[in-house]
Design an enzyme around this catalytic site. Sequence first.
Site, PDB file in Angstrom:
ATOM      1  N   THR A 152       0.901  -1.415  -0.060  1.00  0.00           N
ATOM      2  CA  THR A 152       0.151   0.124   0.006  1.00  0.00           C
ATOM      3  C   THR A 152       0.872   1.429  -0.023  1.00  0.00           C
ATOM      4  OG1 THR A 152      -1.823  -1.169   1.354  1.00  0.00           O
ATOM      5  CG2 THR A 152      -1.979   1.141   1.172  1.00  0.00           C
ATOM      6  N   GLU A 161      18.147 -23.138  29.068  1.00  0.00           N
ATOM      7  CA  GLU A 161      18.974 -22.382  28.047  1.00  0.00           C
ATOM      8  C   GLU A 161      20.441 -22.634  27.813  1.00  0.00           C
ATOM      9  OE1 GLU A 161      17.244 -20.353  25.914  1.00  0.00           O
ATOM     10  OE2 GLU A 161      15.321 -21.099  27.118  1.00  0.00           O
TER      11      GLU A 161
END
EC number: 3.4.24.-
Length: 666
Positions: A226, A443
């Site tokens: 757009t 982690e």
Amino acid sequence: MSREVTSGLPQDKPTGSAPPPPPPWRRWLLPIGLLVSLVLLFTFPMRPSSGKTLTYSEFLTALHHHDIKTITIHSDGEASGQFADGRPYSTTIPIGLAGSQLLNELENNGVQISARPPGPSLASQVLAGVLSFLPFLLLLGLFAYSGRRAGAGFLAGLPGIGRARAKIFTTERPQTRFSDVAGYDGVKAEIAEVVDFLRSPERYRRAGAAIPRGVLMVGPPGTGKTLMARAVAGEAGVPFLSVTGSSFVEMFVGVGASRVRDLFEEARKHAPCIVFVDEIDAIGQRRAGAGTIVANDEREQTLNQLLAEMDGFEPAQGVVVLAATNRPEVLDPALLRPGRFDRQVTVPLPSQADRAAILRVHCRNKRLAPDVDLDAVARATPGFSGAELANLVNEAAIAAARAGRRDLTAEDFRYARDRIILGRREDSNVLLPSERHAVAVHEAGHAVVAACSENADPVERVTILPAGRALGVTFQLPLAERHLYSESYLRDSLAVRLGGRAAELEILGEASTGAVNDLSSATELALRMVREYGLSPRLGPVSYPVGGSMYLPGGQELTPRPYAEATQQRIDQEVADLLRDAEERARDIIRRNRQAVDELASLLLEQESVDGAVVYQLVGRPVPTPEEHREAAARHVRRPGIAAATGASMAGGSEPRTAASSDDLL
């Protein structure tokens, strides 16, 4: 100049002085009079004819002659009934005489007697009538109020319901220019060429070139389709009509086709011109087949009219249709053929160079600290669209303003990136000590497996700060843009995704629900390796892609399965084998680097965030450089027997996000 198109016959302006308008109260006289008449009509209905009216003396005479058959006495003294021959009559009994003596006389003469209870009072009847019409009054008032707000009544808007809701830009155009659209040089060249067709048509006609009828821009949401159209409106030297696909859809049958006709009639008046249809998939979806049960005749009529206007018996000359969509797979083939949309321009997710250019555009009016390197920010945001990059800069500015600073720092951009990917960060103290330790081990497992895998993306940072549903995150950043993914890279990616679960099993002795997101993403990747990428020796070089949107991830179409049940069992077995092999490789890396995992988990518990360079120092490996990455990539692509997922990345045409793995909060 921008105006709303509601084309119609021009109205003659009065030449003389117009009479003064009537006072506002007069317009309400007729509706109020009609309303009062209706209330009185329904409140006091006309009584049926009661026949001959007798005086009380005549009534007594007829009673003595046995001429009265029935009588009904009302509470107000009125009485009615039938003569012996069946004729009706009515009379009035004086107050005080309708007692037991009259009743005895009526019984002695064989008259059938009945009585009617007292009816409602006049005030109650009027109130009941008003209440019965109250909903109608409220509805009438709502229409009147809406008409005044819209400048015309409901009925006044019906004649223009078939008119196109297109905005025409002739002189006052949007301020957006092609210079405001950073990157995408090839896309801008194609779009600018169409504008040049209309500006200088003779130059192309001399060469025998025909002006393209339509250009379709396709790509993921937020890539600037757009914005590109707004730049065309700002740059074009011809009129520009803008309309959305949903504006053709209405509750009335035939309105969509009427609006398409009106749009192109208006375009022919301004030819040469450009018509921009945003989200054209709202009206351009594929028509139903002969055996289809569900169909939308109104939408198909609108599409048929659009096909006829673009390249029908009387095609629109000098009108170029520019359209945008992120669902090209649902468009009708007749709409995509040459002669209607001659060109299809793909507006992909921006590359690293494009992301850097987009960031510079959005940082024009912002002050950047000396430590901000927009090229590094662009490298740290693979897979970000133009809209997400604009949001990234805005979030960084908000973070700086929250801290009372005018300059945007590198930490502001890192915070903004984490917030967009993961959500708002929380303090790690919200977790129990045992949970915090488990997240740190998890982690650390991801980071160590990634650092020890030759083909995995380098580790940038590890954190155990919760954000959104993630309790911890290991960030991996590719050193260069990837367009092909080798089998060795995908297998290492599986091992990295299962590295957190492997660390839990090796160090804590059991797995937890924190690995659910890792398992989900690893299973999806393994399934695509087997079913789509042809990376299964047992299944062979076949591909069974899953139906769904090309640029809108997350949705899947209900399509029939193109293989047998036995093939599905082999696919399931291959996926399970891939995941078991990846988990075993991850556990082997954890066992060989147990000390590095323990030290990294301790650092995470102490500092909450650890840089990737520290991870490589703990495992005794150098931090990867872009040169090493290019050499390794060239070596893997040339290696015989290594298949690559051609035509699409593992994310279906888009780069993977930077957060490689995370613990999910259940």
